[in-house]
Design a protein around this motif. Structure first.
Motif, PDB file in Angstrom:
ATOM      1  N   GLU A   1      11.169 -13.199 -13.365  1.00 45.48           N
ATOM      2  CA  GLU A   1      11.757 -11.865 -13.390  1.00 45.48           C
ATOM      3  C   GLU A   1      10.750 -10.790 -13.804  1.00 45.48           C
ATOM      4  OE1 GLU A   1      14.639 -11.019 -12.246  1.00 45.48           O
ATOM      5  OE2 GLU A   1      15.225 -13.078 -11.780  1.00 45.48           O
ATOM      6  N   GLU A   2       9.807 -11.150 -14.660  1.00 47.31           N
ATOM      7  CA  GLU A   2       8.836 -10.155 -15.102  1.00 47.31           C
ATOM      8  C   GLU A   2       7.965  -9.680 -13.952  1.00 47.31           C
ATOM      9  OE1 GLU A   2       5.201  -9.655 -18.395  1.00 47.31           O
ATOM     10  OE2 GLU A   2       6.582 -11.364 -18.507  1.00 47.31           O
ATOM     11  N   VAL A   3       7.508 -10.607 -13.125  1.00 48.99           N
ATOM     12  CA  VAL A   3       6.693 -10.242 -11.961  1.00 48.99           C
ATOM     13  C   VAL A   3       7.541  -9.477 -10.946  1.00 48.99           C
ATOM     14  CG1 VAL A   3       5.362 -11.140 -10.014  1.00 48.99           C
ATOM     15  CG2 VAL A   3       5.089 -12.153 -12.285  1.00 48.99           C
ATOM     16  N   ILE A   4       8.770  -9.937 -10.731  1.00 49.79           N
ATOM     17  CA  ILE A   4       9.660  -9.280  -9.772  1.00 49.79           C
ATOM     18  C   ILE A   4       9.840  -7.803 -10.120  1.00 49.79           C
ATOM     19  CG2 ILE A   4      12.065  -9.156  -8.978  1.00 49.79           C
ATOM     20  CD1 ILE A   4      10.516 -11.428  -7.699  1.00 49.79           C
ATOM     21  N   ALA A   5       9.960  -7.510 -11.410  1.00 49.23           N
ATOM     22  CA  ALA A   5      10.228  -6.141 -11.852  1.00 49.23           C
ATOM     23  C   ALA A   5       8.966  -5.357 -12.189  1.00 49.23           C
ATOM     24  CB  ALA A   5      11.141  -6.177 -13.080  1.00 49.23           C
ATOM     25  N   SER A   6       7.792  -5.923 -11.929  1.00 47.11           N
ATOM     26  CA  SER A   6       6.534  -5.303 -12.353  1.00 47.11           C
ATOM     27  C   SER A   6       6.133  -4.133 -11.461  1.00 47.11           C
ATOM     28  CB  SER A   6       5.416  -6.345 -12.337  1.00 47.11           C
ATOM     29  OG  SER A   6       5.115  -6.743 -11.008  1.00 47.11           O
ATOM     30  N   PRO A   7       5.348  -3.202 -11.995  1.00 44.92           N
ATOM     31  CA  PRO A   7       4.808  -2.126 -11.159  1.00 44.92           C
ATOM     32  C   PRO A   7       3.865  -2.656 -10.088  1.00 44.92           C
ATOM     33  CG  PRO A   7       3.873  -2.062 -13.374  1.00 44.92           C
ATOM     34  CD  PRO A   7       5.003  -3.033 -13.415  1.00 44.92           C
ATOM     35  N   GLU A   8       3.241  -3.796 -10.350  1.00 46.42           N
ATOM     36  CA  GLU A   8       2.345  -4.388  -9.344  1.00 46.42           C
ATOM     37  C   GLU A   8       3.118  -4.828  -8.103  1.00 46.42           C
ATOM     38  OE1 GLU A   8       0.299  -4.379 -13.156  1.00 46.42           O
ATOM     39  OE2 GLU A   8       2.280  -5.150 -12.572  1.00 46.42           O
ATOM     40  N   MET A   9       4.333  -5.355  -8.307  1.00 49.91           N
ATOM     41  CA  MET A   9       5.149  -5.740  -7.153  1.00 49.91           C
ATOM     42  C   MET A   9       5.534  -4.508  -6.341  1.00 49.91           C
ATOM     43  SD  MET A   9       6.537  -7.998  -5.248  1.00 49.91           S
ATOM     44  CE  MET A   9       6.443  -9.524  -6.203  1.00 49.91           C
ATOM     45  N   ALA A  10       5.925  -3.442  -7.005  1.00 49.69           N
ATOM     46  CA  ALA A  10       6.271  -2.212  -6.290  1.00 49.69           C
ATOM     47  C   ALA A  10       5.058  -1.659  -5.553  1.00 49.69           C
ATOM     48  CB  ALA A  10       6.820  -1.177  -7.270  1.00 49.69           C
ATOM     49  N   GLU A  11       3.886  -1.732  -6.190  1.00 46.17           N
ATOM     50  CA  GLU A  11       2.661  -1.259  -5.541  1.00 46.17           C
ATOM     51  C   GLU A  11       2.347  -2.097  -4.304  1.00 46.17           C
ATOM     52  OE1 GLU A  11      -2.137  -0.653  -6.483  1.00 46.17           O
ATOM     53  OE2 GLU A  11      -0.837  -1.662  -7.947  1.00 46.17           O
ATOM     54  N   ALA A  12       2.460  -3.419  -4.433  1.00 44.55           N
ATOM     55  CA  ALA A  12       2.176  -4.308  -3.311  1.00 44.55           C
ATOM     56  C   ALA A  12       3.136  -4.063  -2.153  1.00 44.55           C
ATOM     57  CB  ALA A  12       2.261  -5.764  -3.764  1.00 44.55           C
ATOM     58  N   ALA A  13       4.406  -3.853  -2.475  1.00 44.53           N
ATOM     59  CA  ALA A  13       5.383  -3.575  -1.424  1.00 44.53           C
ATOM     60  C   ALA A  13       5.022  -2.304  -0.671  1.00 44.53           C
ATOM     61  CB  ALA A  13       6.781  -3.457  -2.026  1.00 44.53           C
ATOM     62  N   GLY A  14       4.623  -1.269  -1.406  1.00 43.79           N
ATOM     63  CA  GLY A  14       4.242  -0.017  -0.764  1.00 43.79           C
ATOM     64  C   GLY A  14       3.022  -0.177   0.137  1.00 43.79           C
ATOM     65  N   LEU A  15       2.034  -0.913  -0.343  1.00 39.54           N
ATOM     66  CA  LEU A  15       0.831  -1.129   0.452  1.00 39.54           C
ATOM     67  C   LEU A  15       1.128  -1.960   1.701  1.00 39.54           C
ATOM     68  CD1 LEU A  15      -1.706  -1.899  -2.420  1.00 39.54           C
ATOM     69  CD2 LEU A  15      -1.773   0.092  -0.897  1.00 39.54           C
ATOM     70  N   ALA A  16       1.896  -3.014   1.534  1.00 40.83           N
ATOM     71  CA  ALA A  16       2.206  -3.880   2.671  1.00 40.83           C
ATOM     72  C   ALA A  16       3.030  -3.143   3.722  1.00 40.83           C
ATOM     73  CB  ALA A  16       2.939  -5.128   2.187  1.00 40.83           C
ATOM     74  N   LEU A  17       3.983  -2.351   3.272  1.00 38.67           N
ATOM     75  CA  LEU A  17       4.777  -1.582   4.229  1.00 38.67           C
ATOM     76  C   LEU A  17       3.928  -0.542   4.945  1.00 38.67           C
ATOM     77  CD1 LEU A  17       8.058  -1.086   2.174  1.00 38.67           C
ATOM     78  CD2 LEU A  17       7.804  -2.421   4.276  1.00 38.67           C
ATOM     79  N   ARG A  18       2.981   0.054   4.225  1.00 42.32           N
ATOM     80  CA  ARG A  18       2.094   1.011   4.878  1.00 42.32           C
ATOM     81  C   ARG A  18       1.260   0.315   5.959  1.00 42.32           C
ATOM     82  NH1 ARG A  18      -2.042   3.611   1.064  1.00 42.32           N
ATOM     83  NH2 ARG A  18      -0.144   3.783  -0.193  1.00 42.32           N
ATOM     84  N   ALA A  19       0.813  -0.904   5.682  1.00 42.92           N
ATOM     85  CA  ALA A  19       0.051  -1.648   6.691  1.00 42.92           C
ATOM     86  C   ALA A  19       0.884  -1.883   7.940  1.00 42.92           C
ATOM     87  CB  ALA A  19      -0.423  -2.976   6.107  1.00 42.92           C
ATOM     88  N   THR A  20       2.172  -2.184   7.767  1.00 40.65           N
ATOM     89  CA  THR A  20       3.009  -2.464   8.940  1.00 40.65           C
ATOM     90  C   THR A  20       3.171  -1.250   9.848  1.00 40.65           C
ATOM     91  OG1 THR A  20       5.131  -1.930   7.868  1.00 40.65           O
ATOM     92  CG2 THR A  20       4.294  -4.180   7.615  1.00 40.65           C
ATOM     93  N   GLU A  21       2.915  -0.062   9.326  1.00 46.53           N
ATOM     94  CA  GLU A  21       2.997   1.132  10.167  1.00 46.53           C
ATOM     95  C   GLU A  21       1.976   1.086  11.295  1.00 46.53           C
ATOM     96  OE1 GLU A  21       2.341   4.309   7.454  1.00 46.53           O
ATOM     97  OE2 GLU A  21       4.276   4.087   6.427  1.00 46.53           O
ATOM     98  N   GLY A  22       0.922   0.292  11.141  1.00 51.51           N
ATOM     99  CA  GLY A  22      -0.096   0.171  12.176  1.00 51.51           C
ATOM    100  C   GLY A  22       0.184  -0.922  13.184  1.00 51.51           C
ATOM    101  N   CYS A  23       1.260  -1.689  12.993  1.00 50.13           N
ATOM    102  CA  CYS A  23       1.589  -2.766  13.928  1.00 50.13           C
ATOM    103  C   CYS A  23       2.137  -2.203  15.243  1.00 50.13           C
ATOM    104  CB  CYS A  23       2.638  -3.700  13.307  1.00 50.13           C
ATOM    105  SG  CYS A  23       2.065  -4.632  11.870  1.00 50.13           S
TER     106      CYS A  23
END
Length: 285
Positions: free
Chosen positions: A107-129
């Motif tokens: 739960e700590e990792v799930i709720a971490s700012p790093e997870m939110a950051e990773a989600a934002g970066l990964a979603l931004r990458a998908t914009e180029g697909c």
């Protein structure tokens, strides 16, 4: 020509993809799909990965999955859609992804700012697909992005996986590798699944494996001991390079710094998941 460091996109993919793939080895997926009536493991896999395309027939699944025996696919598709609709399967799959990630990461990792950051970066990458000639990616790209960061991250990893996967199938066709030859040669690199896992999960027989090995030996790609020859190693390396070229757009869109950071974050999550037993110990080898 890419502006990224060599193989940067591949390294990022290799950091993200296993956490997506862990779902297919998770007991949570079997539990959720069993709850809607899908108990057979093969039916569960076909349904959970194909559901984004709708109630498709066996031909579509065989074509887009590439390395499964069509006889196995046809045994379960389209019958599985009589048990549960694609919409019900997708909902069950997302519930399973949620429980799997919570169990593997905590739960700590799930709720971490790093997870939110990773989600934002990964979603931004998908914009180029891109959708053209990428059926599995295009189908998943039509699905909504989950609001929770850990599920948005998993969703983005799914899009990036299928985007690269569709390209890889084109590369396999270009190299004239049929489904069994692709599996045998991949296992010979030392990075694929163990043969017994392949035969059990893909619906092939030992004779199919032996026949494919013989064809690869005739082409000078495989030794009598089942190892890649110099030509075979070059072919497999060329396959990955061709896939890299066809899959560079999302990582170019994200940019070098973003790719490096997403890779770093993804490796961190993956390390935690592996330590928690994300994959069976005897799946490779």
């Amino acid at each position: 020509m890419s502006t990224l460091p060599p193989r940067a996109g591949r390294r990022c993919h290799n950091a993200l993809n296993p956490l997506h793939s862990a779902l297919y080895f998770s007991p949570d997926l079997g539990k959720e799909l069993g709850g809607i009536g899908i108990d057979d493991p093969s039916a569960a896999y076909f349904a959970s990965r194909a559901a984004a395309m709708g109630a498709v027939g066996p031909g579509t699944v065989t074509a887009t999955f590439y390395n499964f025996n069509h006889e196995l696919v046809a045994r379960h598709v389209p019958a599985v859609w009589e048990i549960a609709s694609p919409e019900a399967v997708l909902s069950a799959r997302l519930r399973a992804a949620d429980s799997t990630l919570r169990r593997l990461l905590g739960e700590e990792v799930i709720a971490s700012p790093e997870m939110a950051e990773a989600a934002g970066l990964a979603l931004r990458a998908t914009e180029g697909c891109t959708r053209h000639a990428r059926p599995l990616y295009a189908a998943h790209a039509d699905l909504p992005v989950p609001p929770q960061p850990h599920l948005a991250y998993w969703h983005a990893a799914t899009l990036l996986r299928e985007h690269r996967g569709d390209a890889h199938l084109a590369a396999l066709l270009g190299a004239s590798l049929d489904p069994m030859e692709a599996l045998v040669s991949h296992t010979a690199t030392g990075k694929g699944m163990a043969p017994r896992w392949i035969l059990a999960s893909r619906g092939w027989r030992r004779t199919d494996w032996e026949d494919a090995s013989a064809r690869l030996r005739e082409r000078g790609l495989l030794t009598a001991e089942g190892e890649l020859t110099e030509e075979g190693t070059a072919l497999r390396s060329g396959l990955e390079e061709a896939t890299d070229r066809m899959d560079v757009a999302p990582y170019e869109h994200l940019g070098g710094a973003g790719v490096a950071r997403l890779t770093e974050l993804g490796r961190g999550f993956l390390g935690i998941a592996l330590a928690a037993g994300a994959f069976p110990a005897d799946a490779t080898g």
